[in-house]
Design a protein around this motif. Structure first.
Motif, PDB file in Angstrom:
ATOM      1  N   PRO A 157       0.823  -1.164   0.137  1.00  0.00           N
ATOM      2  CA  PRO A 157      -0.121   0.061   0.151  1.00  0.00           C
ATOM      3  C   PRO A 157       0.788   1.256   0.056  1.00  0.00           C
ATOM      4  N   ASP A 158       0.590   2.297  -0.870  1.00  0.00           N
ATOM      5  CA  ASP A 158       0.898   3.553  -0.873  1.00  0.00           C
ATOM      6  C   ASP A 158       0.083   4.341  -0.097  1.00  0.00           C
ATOM      7  N   GLN A 159       0.269   5.060   0.851  1.00  0.00           N
ATOM      8  CA  GLN A 159      -0.693   5.782   1.726  1.00  0.00           C
ATOM      9  C   GLN A 159      -0.564   7.184   1.956  1.00  0.00           C
ATOM     10  N   GLY A 160      -1.814   8.094   1.804  1.00  0.00           N
ATOM     11  CA  GLY A 160      -1.668   9.472   2.309  1.00  0.00           C
ATOM     12  C   GLY A 160      -2.640   9.746   3.242  1.00  0.00           C
ATOM     13  N   LEU A 161      -2.236  10.655   4.348  1.00  0.00           N
ATOM     14  CA  LEU A 161      -3.332  10.981   5.243  1.00  0.00           C
ATOM     15  C   LEU A 161      -3.163  12.491   5.541  1.00  0.00           C
ATOM     16  N   ASP A 177       1.149   6.085  -6.538  1.00  0.00           N
ATOM     17  CA  ASP A 177       1.890   7.208  -5.794  1.00  0.00           C
ATOM     18  C   ASP A 177       1.024   8.222  -5.187  1.00  0.00           C
ATOM     19  N   PRO A 178      -0.401   7.931  -4.577  1.00  0.00           N
ATOM     20  CA  PRO A 178      -1.119   9.046  -4.125  1.00  0.00           C
ATOM     21  C   PRO A 178      -0.568   9.687  -2.869  1.00  0.00           C
ATOM     22  N   SER A 179      -0.726  11.183  -2.709  1.00  0.00           N
ATOM     23  CA  SER A 179      -0.440  11.669  -1.506  1.00  0.00           C
ATOM     24  C   SER A 179      -1.356  13.037  -1.341  1.00  0.00           C
ATOM     25  N   CYS A 180      -1.296  13.609   0.041  1.00  0.00           N
ATOM     26  CA  CYS A 180      -2.426  14.478   0.136  1.00  0.00           C
ATOM     27  C   CYS A 180      -2.047  15.707   1.334  1.00  0.00           C
ATOM     28  N   LEU A 181      -2.644  16.597   1.114  1.00  0.00           N
ATOM     29  CA  LEU A 181      -2.264  17.765   2.022  1.00  0.00           C
ATOM     30  C   LEU A 181      -3.389  18.681   2.193  1.00  0.00           C
ATOM     31  N   PHE A 182      -3.623  18.998   3.479  1.00  0.00           N
ATOM     32  CA  PHE A 182      -4.657  20.130   3.938  1.00  0.00           C
ATOM     33  C   PHE A 182      -4.065  21.287   4.257  1.00  0.00           C
ATOM     34  N   ASP A 183      -4.054  22.414   3.325  1.00  0.00           N
ATOM     35  CA  ASP A 183      -3.388  23.912   3.508  1.00  0.00           C
ATOM     36  C   ASP A 183      -4.091  24.641   4.516  1.00  0.00           C
ATOM     37  N   ALA A 184      -3.687  24.988   5.626  1.00  0.00           N
ATOM     38  CA  ALA A 184      -4.475  25.859   6.398  1.00  0.00           C
ATOM     39  C   ALA A 184      -4.876  27.203   6.040  1.00  0.00           C
ATOM     40  N   GLN A 185      -3.645  27.857   5.463  1.00  0.00           N
ATOM     41  CA  GLN A 185      -3.493  29.019   4.951  1.00  0.00           C
ATOM     42  C   GLN A 185      -4.715  29.438   3.993  1.00  0.00           C
ATOM     43  N   THR A 186      -4.780  28.552   2.959  1.00  0.00           N
ATOM     44  CA  THR A 186      -6.042  28.550   1.941  1.00  0.00           C
ATOM     45  C   THR A 186      -7.032  28.003   2.104  1.00  0.00           C
ATOM     46  N   GLN A 187      -7.012  27.011   3.267  1.00  0.00           N
ATOM     47  CA  GLN A 187      -8.294  26.256   3.391  1.00  0.00           C
ATOM     48  C   GLN A 187      -8.680  25.393   2.210  1.00  0.00           C
ATOM     49  N   ARG A 188      -7.811  24.796   1.593  1.00  0.00           N
ATOM     50  CA  ARG A 188      -8.100  23.760   0.575  1.00  0.00           C
ATOM     51  C   ARG A 188      -7.390  22.549   0.759  1.00  0.00           C
ATOM     52  N   TRP A 189      -7.519  21.513   0.010  1.00  0.00           N
ATOM     53  CA  TRP A 189      -7.034  20.245   0.112  1.00  0.00           C
ATOM     54  C   TRP A 189      -6.449  19.858  -1.167  1.00  0.00           C
ATOM     55  N   PHE A 190      -5.252  19.256  -0.999  1.00  0.00           N
ATOM     56  CA  PHE A 190      -4.617  18.940  -2.290  1.00  0.00           C
ATOM     57  C   PHE A 190      -4.275  17.529  -2.294  1.00  0.00           C
ATOM     58  N   HIS A 191      -4.698  17.014  -3.497  1.00  0.00           N
ATOM     59  CA  HIS A 191      -4.315  15.572  -3.799  1.00  0.00           C
ATOM     60  C   HIS A 191      -3.417  15.429  -4.986  1.00  0.00           C
ATOM     61  N   VAL A 192      -2.413  14.534  -5.096  1.00  0.00           N
ATOM     62  CA  VAL A 192      -1.467  14.295  -6.092  1.00  0.00           C
ATOM     63  C   VAL A 192      -1.337  13.049  -6.364  1.00  0.00           C
TER      64      VAL A 192
END
Length: 333
Positions: A129-133, A189-204
């Motif tokens: 498993p490739d995991q992002g959280l 190869d998924p990964s993700c990020l929540f950006d507190a400054q822009t209040q946006r979710w990023f998934h790559v």
């Protein structure tokens, strides 16, 4: 005193000139258009052919001679270059600096949900498993291999398991309702990020295109797919961007002279294992660039995006540079 002044001046020159030297290695600017925008896709019911094979995406099997790509096309070669090396010894502290306690356990995504629930069973079995959280604004987004799911912070799912092919607007990884079988792009190869400054979710993810829909062989084209939520709610609309990374001179990419097979013929590169990060103004992706087919590592690539443009759902310019042009060649032992 004079020698100290010389040392200080040399340090100042290094600090001033080093960024210019590194940045000057290789750089370019490209426009990345908004490819699509839409809500989370619905999860279809299990189809009657969900238990039928094939189980594995043979295009990602590398040099496995028992693997059949099912027709014309190429396979990814992720051979690790071999060379001497030694481990590093690290002595940790004998006493913990804190007393961590488990605050919450959540049943995350599992293989059954990835293989038989997401996309109605039109998925491959994938290991390891490739995991992002990522966590923010009262939500938890988990992504594993080719599926994602959204939870609240109490661990309750607020979305069904969603296959990444549908999430990014592609045909299913394998359409078992068709005869002959049809194949969508291969995602990894998924990964993700929540950006507190822009209040946006990023998934790559890294996406590899097929040679045609009736084979598992690859065309050579591969791209980074970047999903950015339109709001702070990941269950709402998402904007999708696509950045080609085969770096063979096609689709606006530079030519890094990757080779095709075990010969010097020109071929595509692979933008492998994307990692993500952000600061006050930018969103960044790094990749490890290999030959797509033959063994060989070319260097790390860095892609810098305007975080504000991505958050606003606009087309954006990215600055790209090659961190290293060192080439390593290797073969399986």
């Amino acid at each position: 005193m004079g020698s100290r002044l010389v040392v200080v001046l040399r340090v100042v020159l290094v600090v001033v000139l080093l960024p210019l030297v590194v940045w000057g290695q290789s750089q370019s600017v490209r426009q990345v258009p908004l490819a699509r925008s839409g809500p989370l896709p619905a999860t279809p019911p299990l189809n009657a052919n969900a238990e039928q094979g094939p189980e594995f995406d043979s295009a990602l099997a590398g040099e496995d001679e028992d693997s059949d790509v099912g027709g014309p096309g190429i396979r990814v070669n992720r051979t690790i270059s071999k060379g001497p090396g030694s481990g590093m010894l690290h002595h940790g502290s004998k006493k913990a600096k804190s007393n961590p306690e488990l605050g919450l356990s959540i049943d995350g995504l599992n293989h059954f949900q990835q293989r038989f629930v997401a996309a109605g069973g039109n998925q491959f079995s994938i290991e390891p498993p490739d995991q992002g959280l990522c966590v923010g604004n009262g939500f938890v987004l988990e992504t594993v291999n080719v599926v994602l799911r959204i939870f609240d912070t109490a661990g309750n799912p607020v979305s069904a398991p969603i296959d990444l092919n549908s999430f990014y607007g592609y045909a299913p990884a394998i359409d078992r309702t068709k005869n002959p079988l049809q194949f969508g792009p291969s995602i990894t190869d998924p990964s993700c990020l929540f950006d507190a400054q822009t209040q946006r979710w990023f998934h790559v993810v890294l996406t590899l295109d097929r040679a045609n829909i009736f084979t598992q062989g690859l065309s050579g084209a591969n791209h980074l797919d970047i999903a950015v939520s339109a709001t702070a709610d990941p269950t709402g609309l998402w904007n999708i961007y696509r950045l080609p990374v085969q770096d063979d001179g096609t689709q606006g990419t530079p030519d890094h002279h990757c080779t095709l097979g075990r010969n010097p013929a020109h071929g595509p590169c692979l933008g492998d294992y994307p990692h993500i990060g952000a600061d006050a103004s930018g969103f960044y992706i790094t990749t490890n660039e290999f030959n797509l087919v033959s063994p060989g590592f070319h260097g790390a690539q860095i892609y810098a995006f305007s975080k504000a443009q991505l958050a606003a759902g606009r087309a954006c310019l990215i600055a790209w540079r090659c961190e290293s042009s060192t080439h390593f060649d290797g073969r399986k032992g």
